[in-house]
Motif scaffolding. Structure first.
Motif, PDB file in Angstrom:
ATOM      1  N   LEU A 173      45.593  40.488  36.401  1.00 21.48           N
ATOM      2  CA  LEU A 173      44.141  40.581  36.228  1.00 21.48           C
ATOM      3  C   LEU A 173      43.729  40.483  34.759  1.00 21.48           C
ATOM      4  O   LEU A 173      42.640  40.001  34.453  1.00 21.48           O
ATOM      5  CB  LEU A 173      43.602  41.852  36.863  1.00 21.48           C
ATOM      6  CG  LEU A 173      43.607  41.856  38.390  1.00 21.48           C
ATOM      7  CD1 LEU A 173      43.173  43.213  38.923  1.00 21.48           C
ATOM      8  CD2 LEU A 173      42.717  40.758  38.958  1.00 21.48           C
ATOM      9  N   GLN A 174      44.590  40.923  33.847  1.00 20.47           N
ATOM     10  CA  GLN A 174      44.269  40.760  32.429  1.00 20.47           C
ATOM     11  C   GLN A 174      44.249  39.280  32.055  1.00 20.47           C
ATOM     12  O   GLN A 174      43.430  38.844  31.250  1.00 20.47           O
ATOM     13  CB  GLN A 174      45.254  41.528  31.563  1.00 20.47           C
ATOM     14  CG  GLN A 174      45.058  43.020  31.660  1.00 20.47           C
ATOM     15  CD  GLN A 174      46.040  43.789  30.803  1.00 20.47           C
ATOM     16  OE1 GLN A 174      46.975  43.240  30.247  1.00 20.47           O
ATOM     17  NE2 GLN A 174      45.830  45.089  30.715  1.00 20.47           N
TER      18      GLN A 174
ATOM     19  N   SER B  47      41.656  40.461  50.255  1.00 23.95           N
ATOM     20  CA  SER B  47      42.757  41.389  50.472  1.00 23.95           C
ATOM     21  C   SER B  47      42.620  42.102  51.810  1.00 23.95           C
ATOM     22  O   SER B  47      41.528  42.244  52.342  1.00 23.95           O
ATOM     23  CB  SER B  47      42.757  42.424  49.342  1.00 23.95           C
ATOM     24  OG  SER B  47      43.712  43.418  49.559  1.00 23.95           O
TER      25      SER B  47
ATOM     26  N   SER C   8      42.154  51.787  48.015  1.00 19.96           N
ATOM     27  CA  SER C   8      43.465  51.354  47.529  1.00 19.96           C
ATOM     28  C   SER C   8      43.384  50.215  46.512  1.00 19.96           C
ATOM     29  O   SER C   8      44.368  49.909  45.847  1.00 19.96           O
ATOM     30  CB  SER C   8      44.350  50.918  48.701  1.00 19.96           C
ATOM     31  OG  SER C   8      43.839  49.745  49.304  1.00 19.96           O
ATOM     32  N   ARG C   9      42.232  49.571  46.354  1.00 17.34           N
ATOM     33  CA  ARG C   9      42.131  48.422  45.449  1.00 17.34           C
ATOM     34  C   ARG C   9      41.238  48.660  44.231  1.00 17.34           C
ATOM     35  O   ARG C   9      41.484  48.098  43.162  1.00 17.34           O
ATOM     36  CB  ARG C   9      41.599  47.193  46.197  1.00 17.34           C
ATOM     37  CG  ARG C   9      42.517  46.693  47.281  1.00 17.34           C
ATOM     38  CD  ARG C   9      43.817  46.167  46.690  1.00 17.34           C
ATOM     39  NE  ARG C   9      44.658  45.603  47.724  1.00 17.34           N
ATOM     40  CZ  ARG C   9      45.738  46.201  48.212  1.00 17.34           C
ATOM     41  NH1 ARG C   9      46.095  47.383  47.777  1.00 17.34           N
ATOM     42  NH2 ARG C   9      46.469  45.621  49.131  1.00 17.34           N
TER      43      ARG C   9
ATOM     44  N   GLU D 169      40.895  51.013  42.133  1.00 13.87           N
ATOM     45  CA  GLU D 169      41.525  51.556  40.929  1.00 13.87           C
ATOM     46  C   GLU D 169      42.128  50.441  40.074  1.00 13.87           C
ATOM     47  O   GLU D 169      42.183  50.546  38.860  1.00 13.87           O
ATOM     48  CB  GLU D 169      42.577  52.597  41.277  1.00 13.87           C
ATOM     49  CG  GLU D 169      43.762  52.051  42.043  1.00 13.87           C
ATOM     50  CD  GLU D 169      44.755  53.117  42.440  1.00 13.87           C
ATOM     51  OE1 GLU D 169      45.628  53.433  41.618  1.00 13.87           O
ATOM     52  OE2 GLU D 169      44.633  53.627  43.562  1.00 13.87           O
ATOM     53  N   TYR D 170      42.564  49.363  40.684  1.00 15.30           N
ATOM     54  CA  TYR D 170      43.108  48.230  39.937  1.00 15.30           C
ATOM     55  C   TYR D 170      42.010  47.398  39.290  1.00 15.30           C
ATOM     56  O   TYR D 170      42.172  46.886  38.187  1.00 15.30           O
ATOM     57  CB  TYR D 170      43.946  47.324  40.850  1.00 15.30           C
ATOM     58  CG  TYR D 170      45.135  48.011  41.445  1.00 15.30           C
ATOM     59  CD1 TYR D 170      46.226  48.380  40.656  1.00 15.30           C
ATOM     60  CD2 TYR D 170      45.173  48.318  42.798  1.00 15.30           C
ATOM     61  CE1 TYR D 170      47.319  49.026  41.200  1.00 15.30           C
ATOM     62  CE2 TYR D 170      46.263  48.962  43.352  1.00 15.30           C
ATOM     63  CZ  TYR D 170      47.333  49.310  42.550  1.00 15.30           C
ATOM     64  OH  TYR D 170      48.408  49.949  43.088  1.00 15.30           O
ATOM     65  N   PHE D 171      40.909  47.249  39.992  1.00 18.64           N
ATOM     66  CA  PHE D 171      39.832  46.389  39.497  1.00 18.64           C
ATOM     67  C   PHE D 171      38.932  47.080  38.476  1.00 18.64           C
ATOM     68  O   PHE D 171      38.250  46.413  37.696  1.00 18.64           O
ATOM     69  CB  PHE D 171      38.967  45.901  40.663  1.00 18.64           C
ATOM     70  CG  PHE D 171      39.707  45.068  41.672  1.00 18.64           C
ATOM     71  CD1 PHE D 171      40.668  44.156  41.295  1.00 18.64           C
ATOM     72  CD2 PHE D 171      39.422  45.197  43.021  1.00 18.64           C
ATOM     73  CE1 PHE D 171      41.347  43.377  42.225  1.00 18.64           C
ATOM     74  CE2 PHE D 171      40.085  44.426  43.962  1.00 18.64           C
ATOM     75  CZ  PHE D 171      41.046  43.512  43.566  1.00 18.64           C
TER      76      PHE D 171
ATOM     77  N   THR E 288      39.747  49.260  35.980  1.00 19.87           N
ATOM     78  CA  THR E 288      40.372  49.823  34.784  1.00 19.87           C
ATOM     79  C   THR E 288      39.569  49.444  33.548  1.00 19.87           C
ATOM     80  O   THR E 288      38.925  48.392  33.494  1.00 19.87           O
ATOM     81  CB  THR E 288      41.832  49.347  34.631  1.00 19.87           C
ATOM     82  OG1 THR E 288      41.834  47.935  34.495  1.00 19.87           O
ATOM     83  CG2 THR E 288      42.685  49.774  35.799  1.00 19.87           C
TER      84      THR E 288
END
Length: 79
Positions: free
Chosen positions: A2-3, A19, A25-26, A28-30, A32
């Motif tokens: 993602l970076q 997804s 569940s997703r 937290e990744y998006f 940051t």
């Protein structure tokens, strides 16, 4: 990865992730801090009740801040 997505997107650019993962569940990744995306979740229900539900995540890179234009006062320059 993602970076790298953020690096190659132009300001205001959009990345679409599809997804099976639900928002808890997703997100937290998006969400940051170093990614700095705005994220919108869209539920994509299946037409088949026995099939899994998909989730679409629309990630938008912020637009670059606008440059501030400063007007000069000609009398301040001694001209």
């Amino acid at each position: 990865y993602l970076q790298e997505v953020r690096r190659v997107l132009r300001p205001g650019g959009v990345y679409l992730a599809i997804s099976y993962g639900d928002p808890p569940s997703r997100m937290e990744y998006f969400k940051t801090r170093q990614l700095d995306f705005s994220v919108r979740h869209v539920l994509m229900p299946s037409k088949d009740p026995a099939a899994s539900t998909h989730h679409a995540y629309v990630l938008t890179k912020p637009r670059a801040p606008r440059a501030v234009q400063v007007e000069r006062d000609p009398s301040a320059c001694g001209v």
